[in-house]
Design a protein around this motif. Structure first.
Motif, short mmCIF file in Angstrom:
data_model
loop_
_atom_site.label_atom_id
_atom_site.label_comp_id
_atom_site.label_asym_id
_atom_site.label_seq_id
_atom_site.Cartn_x
_atom_site.Cartn_y
_atom_site.Cartn_z
N PRO A 151 56.59 42.05 30.45
CA PRO A 151 55.82 40.80 30.43
C PRO A 151 56.70 39.60 30.73
CG PRO A 151 55.38 42.13 28.46
CD PRO A 151 56.55 42.74 29.17
N GLU A 179 46.08 33.58 30.39
CA GLU A 179 46.54 32.20 30.11
C GLU A 179 45.83 31.23 31.05
OE1 GLU A 179 48.43 29.44 27.94
OE2 GLU A 179 49.17 31.49 27.65
N ALA A 208 51.09 44.61 24.07
CA ALA A 208 51.81 45.13 25.23
C ALA A 208 52.11 46.59 24.99
CB ALA A 208 53.11 44.35 25.43
N ASN A 250 43.14 43.90 25.88
CA ASN A 250 43.34 42.45 25.72
C ASN A 250 42.12 41.67 26.18
OD1 ASN A 250 45.92 42.43 24.55
ND2 ASN A 250 46.95 42.51 26.53
N ALA A 253 48.75 38.81 30.73
CA ALA A 253 49.09 37.54 30.08
C ALA A 253 48.94 36.33 31.00
CB ALA A 253 50.52 37.60 29.53
N MET A 262 53.35 38.45 21.39
CA MET A 262 53.02 37.64 22.56
C MET A 262 51.63 37.02 22.34
SD MET A 262 53.15 38.86 26.53
CE MET A 262 52.14 40.29 26.21
N ARG A 263 51.53 35.72 22.62
CA ARG A 263 50.28 35.01 22.38
C ARG A 263 49.91 34.14 23.57
NH1 ARG A 263 48.94 34.68 16.84
NH2 ARG A 263 50.57 35.48 15.46
N ALA A 301 58.55 36.38 30.28
CA ALA A 301 59.09 35.79 29.05
C ALA A 301 58.30 34.53 28.70
CB ALA A 301 60.56 35.46 29.25
N ASP A 302 58.16 34.27 27.39
CA ASP A 302 57.39 33.11 26.92
C ASP A 302 57.88 31.82 27.56
OD1 ASP A 302 55.88 34.77 25.37
OD2 ASP A 302 56.78 34.19 23.46
N ARG A 357 56.80 31.66 31.14
CA ARG A 357 55.35 31.46 31.23
C ARG A 357 54.98 30.02 30.91
NH1 ARG A 357 51.33 33.67 27.36
NH2 ARG A 357 53.13 34.63 26.40
N ARG A 380 46.50 36.63 20.01
CA ARG A 380 47.57 37.61 20.22
C ARG A 380 47.21 38.57 21.35
NH1 ARG A 380 51.70 38.92 17.05
NH2 ARG A 380 50.84 37.82 15.25
N THR A 422 50.06 43.33 31.10
CA THR A 422 49.23 43.01 29.93
C THR A 422 48.11 42.03 30.26
OG1 THR A 422 50.61 41.13 29.31
CG2 THR A 422 51.23 43.29 28.40
#
Length: 196
Positions: free
Chosen positions: A23, A66, A15, A91, A62, A1-2, A25-26, A29, A12, A60
């Motif tokens: 998390p 972001e 998790a 993170n 994320a 995951m990035r 999903a990419d 997101r 990066r 996480t």
């Protein structure tokens, strides 16, 4: 995951192992931030630059990280699950953004008092546990959500949307198993000054 875009692009994120954290999903997101940066819900202007952000049920981190990468000024994270909390702190440290982040070891249903309402709130509660409504009520009571706050809520696609009566759905999108709901508090009409 990035991290997908912005000043931290490509960094990066780790998790925790196991099923305790899910998390975003990419694809979901990326869609979420595409909607935000396109300004579709905010008069054609992205709400991210200089935003005060709350990442509730942070996992996480994320979503909040972001947002920070894309111009957010400050992010508060709420997370209570110990494995996720450890990864979240790692993170934040690994990205070198500790000065613009605060990690609260608190349950979203019992949040700390906010200094001011957030501009943007991300809520990604565990699926099918009916947490959206009590979480919004708790965050509003603690001052995190105000009339200008945009709330981005992720639920399971089949999960009913149960909201406090003073919230309005601005938009809803479906991605795979998830749905994204964009909410804002309903501003009560001003009292009619001509009434007696």
């Amino acid at each position: 995951m990035r991290i997908v875009a912005g000043s931290l692009r490509g960094k990066r994120l780790v998790a925790p192992d196991g099923e305790g954290v899910r998390p975003t999903a990419d694809r979901t997101r990326e869609a979420l931030f595409g909607i935000l940066e396109g300004g579709r819900l905010t008069g054609g202007v992205s709400p991210l630059p200089a935003a005060r952000v709350l990442d509730a049920f942070a996992g996480t981190g994320a979503l909040g990280l972001e947002a920070l990468s894309r111009g957010g000024a400050r992010v508060d994270f709420l997370e209570r699950y110990a494995p996720a909390l450890s990864v979240l702190r790692a993170n934040v440290a690994a990205l070198g953004v500790a000065e613009t982040c605060r990690v609260h070891d608190r349950d979203v249903l019992h949040p700390p008092k906010a200094e001011a309402p957030a501009d943007l709130v991300f809520m990604d509660p565990p699926y099918n546990q009916g947490l959206a409504r009590p979480a919004l009520e708790a965050l509003t009571k603690a001052g995190w959500v105000g009339s200008g706050t945009l709330v981005c809520l992720e639920l399971l696609k089949s999960e009913p949307l149960d909201l406090p009566s003073d919230f309005t759905v601005l938009d809803e999108r479906r991605y795979g198993k998830a749905k994204l709901c964009f909410l804002r508090m309903t501003v009560p009409p001003a009292a009619d000054s001509s009434s007696t």
